[in-house]
Design a protein around this motif. Sequence first.
Motif, PDB file in Angstrom:
ATOM      1  N   GLU A  94       1.525  -1.256  -0.357  1.00  0.00           N
ATOM      2  CA  GLU A  94       0.060  -0.081   0.415  1.00  0.00           C
ATOM      3  C   GLU A  94       0.841   1.442   0.199  1.00  0.00           C
ATOM      4  O   GLU A  94       0.438   2.037  -0.424  1.00  0.00           O
ATOM      5  N   TRP A  95       2.216   1.228   0.320  1.00  0.00           N
ATOM      6  CA  TRP A  95       3.289   2.293   1.001  1.00  0.00           C
ATOM      7  C   TRP A  95       3.287   2.547  -0.445  1.00  0.00           C
ATOM      8  O   TRP A  95       4.001   3.670  -1.500  1.00  0.00           O
ATOM      9  N   ARG A  96       3.778   1.721  -1.541  1.00  0.00           N
ATOM     10  CA  ARG A  96       3.961   1.395  -2.515  1.00  0.00           C
ATOM     11  C   ARG A  96       3.245   3.000  -3.667  1.00  0.00           C
ATOM     12  O   ARG A  96       3.616   3.144  -4.408  1.00  0.00           O
ATOM     13  N   LEU A  97       2.315   1.633  -3.497  1.00  0.00           N
ATOM     14  CA  LEU A  97       0.929   2.262  -4.206  1.00  0.00           C
ATOM     15  C   LEU A  97       0.657   3.597  -4.019  1.00  0.00           C
ATOM     16  O   LEU A  97       0.221   4.798  -4.817  1.00  0.00           O
TER      17      LEU A  97
ATOM     18  N   GLU B  65       6.459  -8.098  -0.063  1.00  0.00           N
ATOM     19  CA  GLU B  65       4.898  -8.207  -0.477  1.00  0.00           C
ATOM     20  C   GLU B  65       4.352  -8.796  -0.738  1.00  0.00           C
ATOM     21  O   GLU B  65       2.923  -8.746  -0.832  1.00  0.00           O
ATOM     22  N   ARG B  66       4.291 -10.129  -0.776  1.00  0.00           N
ATOM     23  CA  ARG B  66       3.294 -11.430  -0.601  1.00  0.00           C
ATOM     24  C   ARG B  66       3.765 -11.620   1.196  1.00  0.00           C
ATOM     25  O   ARG B  66       2.923 -12.731   1.565  1.00  0.00           O
ATOM     26  N   GLY B  67       4.900 -11.527   1.651  1.00  0.00           N
ATOM     27  CA  GLY B  67       4.840 -11.628   2.643  1.00  0.00           C
ATOM     28  C   GLY B  67       5.697 -12.822   2.940  1.00  0.00           C
ATOM     29  O   GLY B  67       5.821 -13.377   4.202  1.00  0.00           O
ATOM     30  N   THR B  68       5.908 -13.569   1.845  1.00  0.00           N
ATOM     31  CA  THR B  68       7.007 -15.088   1.357  1.00  0.00           C
ATOM     32  C   THR B  68       8.019 -14.912   0.981  1.00  0.00           C
ATOM     33  O   THR B  68       8.285 -14.540   0.129  1.00  0.00           O
ATOM     34  N   THR B  69       9.156 -15.785   1.925  1.00  0.00           N
ATOM     35  CA  THR B  69      10.007 -16.096   0.397  1.00  0.00           C
ATOM     36  C   THR B  69       9.542 -16.618  -0.660  1.00  0.00           C
ATOM     37  O   THR B  69       8.402 -17.644  -0.738  1.00  0.00           O
TER      38      THR B  69
ATOM     39  N   ALA C 151      13.772   5.772   4.934  1.00  0.00           N
ATOM     40  CA  ALA C 151      15.130   6.494   3.931  1.00  0.00           C
ATOM     41  C   ALA C 151      14.113   7.082   3.097  1.00  0.00           C
ATOM     42  O   ALA C 151      14.357   8.604   2.808  1.00  0.00           O
ATOM     43  N   ILE C 152      14.253   6.723   1.966  1.00  0.00           N
ATOM     44  CA  ILE C 152      13.137   7.170   1.173  1.00  0.00           C
ATOM     45  C   ILE C 152      12.593   8.126   1.477  1.00  0.00           C
ATOM     46  O   ILE C 152      12.175   9.059   0.155  1.00  0.00           O
ATOM     47  N   GLU C 153      11.195   7.368   2.508  1.00  0.00           N
ATOM     48  CA  GLU C 153      10.020   8.134   2.682  1.00  0.00           C
ATOM     49  C   GLU C 153      10.970   9.841   3.324  1.00  0.00           C
ATOM     50  O   GLU C 153       9.961  11.088   2.820  1.00  0.00           O
TER      51      GLU C 153
END
Length: 77
Positions: free
Chosen positions: A10-13, A37-41, A61-63
């Motif tokens: 959601e942050w990226r979007l 973003e899927r929360g898994t490896t 850092a980007i924010e």
Amino acid sequence: MTPEFTKAREWRLAKGWSLNDLADRTGYSRSSIVWFERGTTPRGTPIDEFSWFRYRRICQAIEAGLENEQFSWGEGV
């Protein structure tokens, strides 16, 4: 409570960035961002807390607008 991986997506979007945009900014590969973003490896196990810590820090850092700052380890300061 919203899962970490949902917040990350959601942050990226909200920034209006594609996977490639965030990959360029963070140095993470596009596929790594997909897994965050899927929360898994790729093996289906949850992403460990240390990896989340590192990913959150680069996004912070980007924010904060530090993505183009040169870090010098205190040299020349």
